[in-house]
Design an enzyme around this catalytic site. Structure first.
Site, PDB file in Angstrom:
ATOM      1  N   HIS A 167       5.889   9.748  33.244  1.00 22.07           N
ATOM      2  CA  HIS A 167       5.076   9.085  32.253  1.00 22.07           C
ATOM      3  C   HIS A 167       5.403   8.020  31.237  1.00 22.07           C
ATOM      4  O   HIS A 167       4.769   7.568  30.611  1.00 22.07           O
ATOM      5  CB  HIS A 167       4.349  10.443  31.422  1.00 22.07           C
ATOM      6  CG  HIS A 167       3.214  11.292  32.177  1.00 22.07           C
ATOM      7  ND1 HIS A 167       2.020  10.980  31.952  1.00 22.07           N
ATOM      8  CD2 HIS A 167       3.595  12.123  32.933  1.00 22.07           C
ATOM      9  CE1 HIS A 167       1.325  11.767  32.738  1.00 22.07           C
ATOM     10  NE2 HIS A 167       2.328  12.663  33.381  1.00 22.07           N
ATOM     11  N   ASP A 374       6.674   1.782  25.652  1.00 21.12           N
ATOM     12  CA  ASP A 374       5.804   2.888  25.788  1.00 21.12           C
ATOM     13  C   ASP A 374       5.354   2.709  27.553  1.00 21.12           C
ATOM     14  O   ASP A 374       5.082   1.703  27.934  1.00 21.12           O
ATOM     15  CB  ASP A 374       4.501   2.472  24.753  1.00 21.12           C
ATOM     16  CG  ASP A 374       3.932   3.818  24.621  1.00 21.12           C
ATOM     17  OD1 ASP A 374       4.049   4.865  24.994  1.00 21.12           O
ATOM     18  OD2 ASP A 374       3.187   3.706  23.440  1.00 21.12           O
TER      19      ASP A 374
HETATM   20  C1  GDG Z   1       3.256   9.758  26.722  1.00 18.38           C
HETATM   21  C2  GDG Z   1       3.775   8.503  26.963  1.00 18.38           C
HETATM   22  C3  GDG Z   1       1.831   7.746  28.194  1.00 18.38           C
HETATM   23  C4  GDG Z   1      -2.793  10.801  19.093  1.00 18.38           C
HETATM   24  N1  GDG Z   1      -3.148  11.291  17.748  1.00 18.38           N
HETATM   25  C5  GDG Z   1      -4.241  11.974  17.712  1.00 18.38           C
HETATM   26  C6  GDG Z   1      -4.765  12.011  19.127  1.00 18.38           C
HETATM   27  N2  GDG Z   1      -4.050  11.391  20.121  1.00 18.38           N
HETATM   28  C7  GDG Z   1      -3.962  11.265  21.348  1.00 18.38           C
HETATM   29  C8  GDG Z   1      -4.634  10.000  21.897  1.00 18.38           C
HETATM   30  C9  GDG Z   1      -3.797  10.023  23.053  1.00 18.38           C
HETATM   31  C10 GDG Z   1      -2.587  10.790  23.124  1.00 18.38           C
HETATM   32  O1  GDG Z   1      -2.804  11.552  21.875  1.00 18.38           O
HETATM   33  C11 GDG Z   1      -1.369   9.864  22.847  1.00 18.38           C
HETATM   34  O2  GDG Z   1      -1.095   9.146  24.053  1.00 18.38           O
HETATM   35  P1  GDG Z   1      -0.387   8.022  24.249  1.00 18.38           P
HETATM   36  O3  GDG Z   1      -0.302   7.554  25.726  1.00 18.38           O
HETATM   37  O4  GDG Z   1      -0.617   6.944  23.233  1.00 18.38           O
HETATM   38  O5  GDG Z   1       1.401   8.311  23.833  1.00 18.38           O
HETATM   39  P2  GDG Z   1       2.359   9.471  24.000  1.00 18.38           P
HETATM   40  O6  GDG Z   1       2.022  10.973  23.284  1.00 18.38           O
HETATM   41  O7  GDG Z   1       3.771   8.904  23.679  1.00 18.38           O
HETATM   42  O8  GDG Z   1       2.343   9.816  25.761  1.00 18.38           O
HETATM   43  C12 GDG Z   1       2.732   7.374  27.014  1.00 18.38           C
HETATM   44  C13 GDG Z   1       1.227   9.069  28.088  1.00 18.38           C
HETATM   45  O9  GDG Z   1       2.170   9.901  27.901  1.00 18.38           O
HETATM   46  C14 GDG Z   1       0.332   9.472  29.386  1.00 18.38           C
HETATM   47  O10 GDG Z   1       1.374   9.199  30.423  1.00 18.38           O
HETATM   48  O11 GDG Z   1       0.716   6.545  28.274  1.00 18.38           O
HETATM   49  O12 GDG Z   1       3.145   6.160  27.219  1.00 18.38           O
HETATM   50  O13 GDG Z   1       5.033   8.026  25.740  1.00 18.38           O
HETATM   51  O14 GDG Z   1      -4.831  10.462  24.088  1.00 18.38           O
HETATM   52  O15 GDG Z   1      -5.822  10.039  21.699  1.00 18.38           O
HETATM   53  N3  GDG Z   1      -5.868  12.913  19.440  1.00 18.38           N
HETATM   54  C15 GDG Z   1      -6.403  13.537  18.420  1.00 18.38           C
HETATM   55  N4  GDG Z   1      -5.973  13.588  16.988  1.00 18.38           N
HETATM   56  C16 GDG Z   1      -4.874  12.560  16.770  1.00 18.38           C
HETATM   57  O16 GDG Z   1      -4.727  12.542  15.618  1.00 18.38           O
HETATM   58  N5  GDG Z   1      -7.271  14.306  18.623  1.00 18.38           N
END
Ligand code: GDG
Length: 729
Positions: A167, A374
């Site tokens: 990921h 990212d």
């Molecule tokens: C890893 C990789 C890759 C965030 N704050 C809140 C919240 N979130 C949810 C978002 C989103 C998720 O968390 C964050 O996902 P990201 O992809 O932006 O980032 P990482 O956590 O670093 O994830 C990344 C991912 O894995 C998938 O492969 O894209 O690059 O680092 O879904 O919505 N959800 C809620 N409240 C929050 O305050 N409910």
């Protein structure tokens, strides 16, 4: 329905122990959010850590947790101790792999204890998985915490169907090579049948590391190891599109929107949402906002930056320092520009409930997603999807995997404050119709390639790879076929062996002196030749002097330079050839030798060869392509052919090949048994001219005109020994 075992560090459910008992709540994070919907549709079990350390629970409680997780959530826990979490999770995963893979090399800690625990915990996961896995299950492993797990499972369950999805970014070889345990990590991943990445760049980086560090060749994302085909591919992760596009219809979200609007002054809203992580570029983003206000005083009081940062890995020092840095920056900006009626930055250090999250997406005029690195970034996709037909501009870092799919948005280099400030001005003044139109195109794409499709494509690729492996295995000389071959050999009165040398009778070595035949091999060939019913021919690309020196005293037929010279009794040329073309070609090869350190030229009687086995593999392959291109143009009128062997390019007179030389023996008499064995492209000419009844074997697991495959050169020797013994019986 086939069962799916999803394996990740964390379960989608977190167990918490409070004074009044155990609580089960959904886990935060990208993976849990993304895979949640897919996992419910399939007959799946999710295996992972439930978020509570085993030190905090007794046996009875753990039993209870396990039972409830399985009955209510289809989850199976892997219990880890506090020590495991410190060394495997906070340690190796998040102080070694995470910073390294995100190019923060200055943060990387190399600690042998972390590594030992990482191995042990991966082993523990494999123990749990292999206990619950059934024969037909598909095992899908996720992320950098479990990079050794595919191999560990393969050792316990050799035939298992195993996929791995990575990921986070896979860094370029120059970064990855810094890791002291780099080979082990790669070997660990190669236990999988399919290895998936978000972008082509990550897949390319991974393949390049595999090639350089483990020496495996690959074509079009397919790696052939000694016993398996492994597929490396790109699957950009999607989101549950409808969940976001339909979110604002929910009364709860509407309520949140109204509440937020009431609280907000009449102004534009810039939003950013991340885990509080140094890869996300949060301080840089605040600096951008600061500069923006400095340069655009007219926006004072008319714009608000809502910064949501979820707590993450708070036990790691860099995260604590970052939190402090952000607190200070927010304070500085608010202190500098804020008024009684206006607070420029609204900073929320917490995780928000889904309705608040989507309400924020909905009201935000601009979403600022500017990570320094990212893997994908799902927030970017969620923001666009929540917009429906509404306006809203996404500013997205080109360092996020998502930038590859969301080209219609404003793409920026997050390291350039100038560029991001400019992008912010552009976003805040972009005509509404343009915003809606740009979003519409991206929404269509996100809707089509949603998380279900992502997971399905991964599964399809896994099934397809398994089929390919089966086909390949069906071609491996089976024990039954081996028996038949032995039977045919025994009953035959006249037998012909056509054997390649390098890579077939000895492993493929670069230097001639390393490939010299050992006594065992010479004895084997002697025994084969001692039987009057046998005739054995060695067909090699080597020059005739070498073959003569090594095999001249044995009763063998010899073919040198891929068929230029043949020796039945005396060496002779297969047809009169000239070599005056060499003076045209030699300077070109010399140029490539000079430009490619480690490569060298070999001159044979009627061919010129450029070898690059000792050169840097990446450079060697690039130069090989350039050289072939150049040679093809030059040799068009020269009656020459260009042969691509294993790390060699050979130029020689056309019409000369091993097939033609082999025919000389095949046509000599009526053989009752023919066995031809070879390993590279030049041997295909030999396979091509064999009669239907002949046995032909390609060494290595790749496609060929040969009827069968053997996994390795060692298997060839075993087979020949068996024949020698069988012939006596
Ligand atoms: C890893 C990789 C890759 C965030 N704050 C809140 C919240 N979130 C949810 C978002 C989103 C998720 O968390 C964050 O996902 P990201 O992809 O932006 O980032 P990482 O956590 O670093 O994830 C990344 C991912 O894995 C998938 O492969 O894209 O690059 O680092 O879904 O919505 N959800 C809620 N409240 C929050 O305050 N409910």
């Amino acid at each position: 329905m086939q069962r799916l075992l999803i394996v990740s560090n964390r379960l989608p459910v977190t167990v918490e122990k409070r004074k009044d008992g155990l609580y089960f709540r959904p886990s935060p994070g990208g993976l849990a959010t993304g895979l949640g919907s897919f996992y419910k549709v399939y007959d799946s079990i999710w295996v992972g850590w439930p978020g509570i350390t085993s030190d905090k629970t007794d046996r009875e409680e753990r039993k209870g947790i396990g039972a409830k997780l399985m009955s209510q959530f289809n989850c199976h826990p892997v219990f880890l101790s506090q020590n495991d979490i410190e060394r495997y999770y906070y340690g190796f995963s998040n102080k070694t792999l995470w910073p390294l893979f995100h190019y923060f090399t200055q943060y990387v800690i190399h600690d042998k204890n972390f590594w030992e625990t990482y191995k042990r915990v991966n082993e523990l996961f494999s123990e749990v998985v292999s206990k619950i896995a059934k024969e037909d299950d598909t095992i899908w492993i996720h992320d950098y915490h479990l990079m050794l797990l595919p191999q560990y499972i393969r050792q316990r369950l050799p035939d298992a169907t195993v996929g791995f999805f990575h990921h986070i970014p896979f860094p370029s070889f120059e970064i990855f090579r810094l890791l002291p345990w780099r080979e082990e990590i790669l070997e660990g991943l190669l236990g999988a049948d399919v290895i998936g990445f978000h972008t082509d760049d990550y897949a390319r980086h991974f393949l390049s590391s595999i090639h350089r560090l483990l020496g495996y060749e690959y074509t079009l994302g397919q790696i052939n190891t000694d016993d398996r085909i492994i597929r490396v591919d790109t699957f950009p992760m999607g989101i549950a599109y409808e969940r976001f596009s339909k979110a604002i219809q929910a009364p709860q979200v509407q309520k949140e929107i109204t509440r937020l609007r009431r609280k907000l002054p009449e102004c534009k809203v810039i939003l950013s949402i991340d885990r509080l992580d140094y890869t996300k570029g949060i301080p840089q983003r605040l600096e951008v906002f600061n500069t923006f206000l400095e340069r655009n005083p007219a926006y004072k009081g008319k714009v608000i930056f809502i910064l949501v940062a979820g707590a993450s890995r708070t036990q790691v020092e860099h995260y604590r320092l970052l939190k402090k840095q952000i607190d200070e920056l927010v304070g500085r900006i608010n202190g500098k520009y804020g008024t009684i009626d206006w607070t420029p930055v609204w900073y929320l250090y917490r995780s928000l409930p889904f309705p608040t999250l989507t309400a924020l997406y909905s009201i935000a005029d601009v979403c600022l997603v500017t990570p320094l690195r990212d893997g994908m970034n799902l927030v970017a996709k969620e923001y666009i999807s929540t917009k429906g037909g509404e306006k809203g501009v996404l500013i997205l870092s080109e360092m996020a995997g998502a930038a590859k799919e969301l080209g219609e948005t404003i793409i920026v280099n997050p390291n350039s404050r100038e560029e991001v400030v400019e992008a912010l001005t552009k976003a805040l003044t972009m005509p509404e119709e343009e915003q809606i139109e740009r979003n519409r195109v991206m929404q269509k794409r996100i809707q089509r390639y949603n998380v279900m499709r992502w997971a399905e494509e991964f599964m399809d690729r896994l099934v397809h790879t398994k089929e390919l492996q089966k086909e390949m295995h069906a071609r491996i000389l089976s024990p039954e076929m081996n028996m038949r071959l032995l039977g045919d050999y025994r009953s035959a009165q006249r037998r012909l062996f056509l054997l390649d040398y390098d890579g077939t009778l000895v492993p493929f070595f670069g230097k001639p002196q390393e490939a010299r035949p050992g006594d065992d091999l010479l004895q084997l060939l002697e025994k084969l030749g001692a039987d009057p019913k046998n005739e054995t021919v060695l067909l090699s690309g080597r020059d005739k002097d070498t073959l003569e020196r090594w095999f001249g005293t044995l009763s063998l037929g010899l073919v040198s330079e891929h068929g230029v010279w043949v020796k039945e009794d005396e060496w002779e040329m297969i047809e009169p050839l000239t070599d005056d073309w060499k003076e045209h070609i030699r300077p070109i090869l010399e140029l490539y030798m000079d430009r490619t350190p480690g490569s060298f030229i070999e001159e044979k009687g009627f061919s010129l060869v450029w070898h690059y086995r000792k050169a840097d593999p990446g450079l060697g392959t690039t130069r090989e392509r350039e050289l072939i291109d150049e040679l093809l143009n030059l040799t068009a009128n020269l009656n020459l052919q260009i042969l691509e062997g294993s790390k060699v390019v050979e130029v020689k007179n056309s019409g000369i090949n091993k097939g033609r030389a082999a025919l000389r023996w095949i046509a000599k008499e009526k053989w009752n048994f023919i066995l031809a064995i070879g390993d590279d492209r030049t041997d295909e000419d030999m396979f091509d001219v064999l009669p239907e009844t002949a046995y032909s074997i390609k060494v290595g697991l790749s496609s060929s005109l040969a009827k069968f495959n053997l996994k390795s050169q060692a298997d060839v020797l075993l087979l020949l020994e068996e024949l020698v013994l069988g012939g006596l019986g």
